[in-house]
Design a protein around this motif. Structure first.
Motif, PDB file in Angstrom:
ATOM      1  N   ARG A 100       0.380  -1.199  -0.035  1.00 27.19           N
ATOM      2  CA  ARG A 100       0.311  -0.301  -0.152  1.00 27.19           C
ATOM      3  C   ARG A 100       0.718   1.346  -0.012  1.00 27.19           C
ATOM      4  N   LEU A 101       1.877   1.301   0.736  1.00 25.88           N
ATOM      5  CA  LEU A 101       1.942   2.487   1.103  1.00 25.88           C
ATOM      6  C   LEU A 101       3.312   2.218  -0.189  1.00 25.88           C
ATOM      7  N   GLN A 102       3.878   1.835  -0.544  1.00 26.58           N
ATOM      8  CA  GLN A 102       4.292   1.927  -2.197  1.00 26.58           C
ATOM      9  C   GLN A 102       3.866   2.132  -3.276  1.00 26.58           C
ATOM     10  N   ALA A 103       2.185   2.008  -3.285  1.00 21.76           N
ATOM     11  CA  ALA A 103       0.651   2.174  -4.342  1.00 21.76           C
ATOM     12  C   ALA A 103       0.685   3.944  -4.458  1.00 21.76           C
ATOM     13  N   ILE A 104       0.509   3.979  -2.667  1.00 23.40           N
ATOM     14  CA  ILE A 104       0.559   5.720  -2.764  1.00 23.40           C
ATOM     15  C   ILE A 104       1.858   6.811  -3.473  1.00 23.40           C
ATOM     16  N   LEU A 151       0.761  10.138   4.787  1.00 25.40           N
ATOM     17  CA  LEU A 151       1.900   8.796   5.126  1.00 25.40           C
ATOM     18  C   LEU A 151       2.134   8.218   5.551  1.00 25.40           C
ATOM     19  N   HIS A 152       2.653   9.132   7.039  1.00 19.79           N
ATOM     20  CA  HIS A 152       2.522   8.532   8.227  1.00 19.79           C
ATOM     21  C   HIS A 152       1.887   7.586   8.271  1.00 19.79           C
ATOM     22  N   LYS A 153       0.609   7.107   8.293  1.00 18.99           N
ATOM     23  CA  LYS A 153       0.041   6.422   9.199  1.00 18.99           C
ATOM     24  C   LYS A 153       0.126   5.258   7.054  1.00 18.99           C
ATOM     25  N   ALA A 154       0.327   5.027   6.384  1.00 18.54           N
ATOM     26  CA  ALA A 154       0.610   3.928   5.814  1.00 18.54           C
ATOM     27  C   ALA A 154       2.107   3.535   6.348  1.00 18.54           C
ATOM     28  N   ILE A 155       3.061   4.698   6.470  1.00 17.36           N
ATOM     29  CA  ILE A 155       4.176   4.022   7.062  1.00 17.36           C
ATOM     30  C   ILE A 155       4.526   3.603   8.336  1.00 17.36           C
ATOM     31  N   GLN A 156       3.178   3.380   9.288  1.00 16.58           N
ATOM     32  CA  GLN A 156       3.264   3.045  10.450  1.00 16.58           C
ATOM     33  C   GLN A 156       2.641   1.283  10.313  1.00 16.58           C
ATOM     34  N   GLN A 157       2.272   1.132   9.550  1.00 18.81           N
ATOM     35  CA  GLN A 157       1.067   0.153   8.896  1.00 18.81           C
ATOM     36  C   GLN A 157       2.210  -1.169   8.378  1.00 18.81           C
ATOM     37  N   ALA A 158       3.126  -0.837   7.187  1.00 23.59           N
ATOM     38  CA  ALA A 158       3.989  -1.315   7.588  1.00 23.59           C
ATOM     39  C   ALA A 158       5.343  -1.679   8.074  1.00 23.59           C
ATOM     40  N   MET A 159       5.660  -1.433   9.254  1.00 20.56           N
ATOM     41  CA  MET A 159       6.304  -1.182  10.122  1.00 20.56           C
ATOM     42  C   MET A 159       5.530  -2.102  11.378  1.00 20.56           C
ATOM     43  N   GLY A 162       5.184  -5.610   9.735  1.00 21.64           N
ATOM     44  CA  GLY A 162       7.016  -6.582   9.809  1.00 21.64           C
ATOM     45  C   GLY A 162       8.060  -6.312   8.331  1.00 21.64           C
ATOM     46  N   GLU A 163       6.795  -5.442   7.633  1.00 20.18           N
ATOM     47  CA  GLU A 163       7.716  -5.213   6.557  1.00 20.18           C
ATOM     48  C   GLU A 163       8.778  -3.878   6.278  1.00 20.18           C
ATOM     49  N   LEU A 164       9.056  -3.101   6.820  1.00 19.17           N
ATOM     50  CA  LEU A 164       9.629  -2.227   7.623  1.00 19.17           C
ATOM     51  C   LEU A 164      10.419  -2.022   8.949  1.00 19.17           C
ATOM     52  N   ARG A 165      11.540  -1.758   9.192  1.00 19.78           N
ATOM     53  CA  ARG A 165      12.356  -2.135  10.893  1.00 19.78           C
ATOM     54  C   ARG A 165      10.648  -1.058  11.403  1.00 19.78           C
ATOM     55  N   ALA A 166      11.515  -2.274  13.347  1.00 15.77           N
ATOM     56  CA  ALA A 166      10.194  -0.961  13.342  1.00 15.77           C
ATOM     57  C   ALA A 166      11.392   0.281  14.816  1.00 15.77           C
ATOM     58  N   GLY A 167      11.992   0.111  14.002  1.00 15.49           N
ATOM     59  CA  GLY A 167      12.854   2.099  15.342  1.00 15.49           C
ATOM     60  C   GLY A 167      13.008   2.442  13.549  1.00 15.49           C
TER      61      GLY A 167
END
Length: 236
Positions: A100-104, A151-159, A162-167
Motif C-alpha cells: 500500500r505504501l509503495q502504491a501511494i 503517509l505517516h499512517k501508511a508507514i506505520q502500517q508497514a512497520m 514487519g516489512e519496515l524496521r520497527a525502529g
C-alpha cells in the motif's frame, strides 16, 4: 477521507448560510479556475480573467462565490478531492503494509509528473502562502498536513506488518519523501529537466524504502494456528 474533509472545512466556514446557486454553472467555473490556477497560481486567479475565459460577466462569477477568496478556496477543495481520488483511494485497495505504501508513492509521483508541465497547485500554493495569514493559508496547511498524516499512517502500517524496521522514524521518512517531491517539482519546472527529475525521484523513493526495510532474515515469522493432529484408525 480526512484529507478532503480538512480541505473543505475553510470553504464551508466562509460560505455558511449562503444559498448555493446554479450548481452546474458553479462546477464549470471551478473547472476553469482549476486550469487557470495550475498555470498562473492561485494568486494569479482573478475574477476578471476567469469571467473572460468563460464568457461571463464579473458579477455573474461573483454571484456563485461571493468573493475571489471563496473561489480560491473552492479550487483548493476540488483539487484536494481529485488528488485523493487519483492517488490515495486506489492505493487503499492494495494490501495494508509495504504494498500500500509503495502504491501511494508511485501514484503520487505519477500524479505529480502529469502536473509538472502546468504546475502543482499543492506545491505551488505552499510557496504562495507560506508567509501569509488567513483562510487560504489555513486551507493549504490542512491539505498538506492531512496528506502527510496519510503517509505517516501508511508507514506505520508497514512497520506493524514487519516489512519496515520497527525502529524507523516515520516522521523523518515522511519529511524525506516530501523533500524528494519538492525537488522533483523544482527540477522539472525551474531547471526544465522533467524526465530526469522524475527518474531521480523514483530512484530516491526506492532507496528510502529499501533503507527502511526489515532485513529478510529478521522478519518475524507469520503466526499460524497449530494444526490439529489427524486421528488414524489402527488396522486390526
Amino acid at each position: 477521507m480526512n484529507l478532503v474533509q480538512q480541505a473543505f472545512a475553510a470553504l464551508r466556514a466562509s460560505q455558511a448560510g449562503r444559498p448555493r446557486k446554479g450548481e452546474a454553472t458553479r462546477a464549470a467555473i471551478v473547472e476553469a479556475a482549476l486550469e487557470l490556477a495550475s498555470r498562473e497560481g492561485l494568486e494569479g486567479l482573478t475574477i476578471g480573467l476567469l469571467a473572460e475565459r468563460l464568457g461571463m460577466s464579473k458579477s455573474g462569477v461573483i454571484a456563485h462565490f461571493g468573493s475571489r477568496e471563496d473561489l480560491q478556496l473552492a479550487v483548493l477543495g476540488e483539487y484536494a478531492r481529485r488528488f485523493v481520488d487519483d492517488v490515495l483511494r486506489p492505493a487503499i485497495g492494495e494490501p495494508r503494509g509495504l504494498p500500500r505504501l509503495q502504491a501511494i508513492l508511485e501514484r503520487w509521483l505519477n500524479h505529480l509528473a502529469r502536473e509538472l508541465d502546468s504546475g502543482c497547485i499543492m506545491i505551488g500554493g505552499a510557496f504562495e502562502y507560506d508567509d501569509r495569514e488567513g483562510p487560504l493559508r489555513d486551507a493549504m496547511v490542512a491539505i498538506i498536513t492531512g496528506w502527510q498524516r496519510e503517509l505517516h499512517k501508511a508507514i506505520q502500517q508497514a512497520m506493524a506488518s514487519g516489512e519496515l524496521r520497527a525502529g524507523v522514524d516515520a516522521g523523518q521518512l515522511v519529511f524525506e519523501i516530501y523533500g524528494l517531491m519538492l525537488a522533483t517539482h523544482q527540477g522539472a519546472r525551474l531547471m526544465r529537466s522533467h524526465n530526469l527529475a522524475v527518474r531521480h525521484a523514483r530512484t530516491g523513493l526506492a532507496r528510502l524504502i529499501d533503507a527502511a526495510r526489515t532485513p529478510r532474515g529478521a522478519r518475524p515469522a507469520s503466526r499460524r494456528a497449530p494444526r490439529k493432529p489427524t486421528s488414524r484408525k489402527t488396522a486390526k
